[in-house]
Motif scaffolding. Structure first.
Motif, PDB file in Angstrom:
ATOM      1  N   LEU A   8       0.829  -1.188   0.000  1.00  0.00           N
ATOM      2  CA  LEU A   8       0.000   0.000   0.000  1.00  0.00           C
ATOM      3  C   LEU A   8       0.870   1.247   0.000  1.00  0.00           C
ATOM      4  CD1 LEU A   8      -2.729  -1.169   2.503  1.00  0.00           C
ATOM      5  CD2 LEU A   8      -2.667  -1.334   0.016  1.00  0.00           C
ATOM      6  N   SER A  52      -5.313   0.957   1.585  1.00  0.00           N
ATOM      7  CA  SER A  52      -5.156   2.096   0.682  1.00  0.00           C
ATOM      8  C   SER A  52      -3.911   2.886   1.037  1.00  0.00           C
ATOM      9  CB  SER A  52      -6.384   3.021   0.750  1.00  0.00           C
ATOM     10  OG  SER A  52      -6.494   3.614   2.027  1.00  0.00           O
ATOM     11  N   TYR A  54      -2.153   6.797  -0.442  1.00  0.00           N
ATOM     12  CA  TYR A  54      -2.336   7.900  -1.383  1.00  0.00           C
ATOM     13  C   TYR A  54      -1.362   9.016  -1.045  1.00  0.00           C
ATOM     14  CZ  TYR A  54      -4.677  11.622  -4.016  1.00  0.00           C
ATOM     15  OH  TYR A  54      -4.958  12.650  -4.884  1.00  0.00           O
ATOM     16  N   TYR A  83      -5.395   1.244  -3.965  1.00  0.00           N
ATOM     17  CA  TYR A  83      -6.390   0.788  -2.999  1.00  0.00           C
ATOM     18  C   TYR A  83      -6.962  -0.559  -3.432  1.00  0.00           C
ATOM     19  CZ  TYR A  83     -10.045   2.529  -6.223  1.00  0.00           C
ATOM     20  OH  TYR A  83     -10.841   2.751  -7.315  1.00  0.00           O
ATOM     21  N   TYR A  85     -10.538  -3.164  -3.039  1.00  0.00           N
ATOM     22  CA  TYR A  85     -11.960  -3.139  -2.716  1.00  0.00           C
ATOM     23  C   TYR A  85     -12.564  -4.518  -2.945  1.00  0.00           C
ATOM     24  CZ  TYR A  85     -13.074  -3.032  -7.734  1.00  0.00           C
ATOM     25  OH  TYR A  85     -13.182  -3.347  -9.061  1.00  0.00           O
ATOM     26  N   SER A  96      -7.581  -4.866  -6.924  1.00  0.00           N
ATOM     27  CA  SER A  96      -6.629  -3.803  -6.625  1.00  0.00           C
ATOM     28  C   SER A  96      -6.654  -2.753  -7.730  1.00  0.00           C
ATOM     29  CB  SER A  96      -5.216  -4.372  -6.485  1.00  0.00           C
ATOM     30  OG  SER A  96      -5.144  -5.270  -5.390  1.00  0.00           O
TER      31      SER A  96
END
Length: 252
Positions: A8, A52, A54, A83, A85, A96
């Motif tokens: 991540l 996640s 960023y 990220y 989900y 991913s």
């Protein structure tokens, strides 16, 4: 299963450039530097949670008056990260995504005593690259849209500062809000609490955490602020987890 925390990462897209120092005897350069003083700021940061990561960087410019006065604002930002989900379109139930985005906003800052209210509007672009194709993911690929941002700042007294912000984008249908309260414990340290919420596809999340902010000051040329935050993130799509944020504010 979701990616491990080591995956991540949040690639930091630095949108900052340091203006050149004036050269003795160069009147034109001195005039240009003076015209930008207190009219530019840069910022960058990274945010990490369980599923996640960023990073972002950006800058704002006040072309006609210093930042602490009412007037026009131009702001631009770029960012990117990764990220995971949940989805039934993937065998193990997780997909991913590598995400990048950018925005250019035009706004106006209003000043009323200890209050500052900034209203922005502009365009943004968001690109989501999926590891595995997912027909149900409407955010896959590249999308353009409009974006609006409202930011409020209030200095309650010499020690307490309150802030709040709200933003929305038609590029991915996202809406997010955030509020903070900071207390100046020492001239070199602010302590505070923050809360935020985001709604987009495919996730709705909320977070609550604590932060500290340290001014990095040395004479006229260094007036930065380093901020670190940590707390808990509740997610409607992924697993709840701790989060951490590190950011740097660089006024010119």
């Amino acid at each position: 299963m979701p990616s491990s925390p080591a995956r991540l990462f949040a690639p930091l897209l630095a949108a900052t450039a340091v203006a050149a120092c004036p050269v003795p005897g160069a009147a034109a350069e001195e005039g240009a530097e003076a015209s930008l003083r207190r009219r530019l700021y840069f910022y960058t940061g990274v945010d990490i949670a369980r599923d996640s990561g960023y990073g972002w960087g950006g800058m704002a410019w006040a072309p006609f008056a210093p930042m602490d006065r009412e007037g026009l604002r131009l702001r631009t930002q770029a960012g990117g990260g990764h990220y995971d989900y949940r989805t039934q379109a993937v065998a193990d139930g997780w997909n991913s995504v590598d995400k990048t985005d950018g925005e250019v906003l035009l706004g106006w800052q209003f000043m009323r005593g200890p209050h500052a209210l900034a209203l922005y509007a502009g365009v943004n672009i968001i690109d989501n690259r999926l590891d595995t194709p997912d027909p149900g993911n409407r955010d896959a690929g590249t999308h353009w849209g409009g974006k609006a941002v409202v930011e409020w700042f209030y200095r309650l007294d010499e020690r307490w500062t309150l802030t709040a912000s709200l933003s929305g984008s038609t590029a991915d249908g996202s809406v997010s809000g955030r509020a903070t309260a900071a207390w100046r414990a020492f001239p070199w340290l602010d302590l505070g609490v923050e809360a935020g919420a985001t709604s987009d596809w495919p996730d709705e999340s909320a977070r609550l955490g604590l932060f500290l902010a340290c001014p990095l000051r040395s004479g006229e040329w260094l007036n930065w602020e380093l901020r670190a935050a940590a707390g808990w993130n509740w997610s409607g799509d992924s697993d709840d987890s701790p989060y951490g944020t590190l950011s740097l504010f660089i006024p010119f």
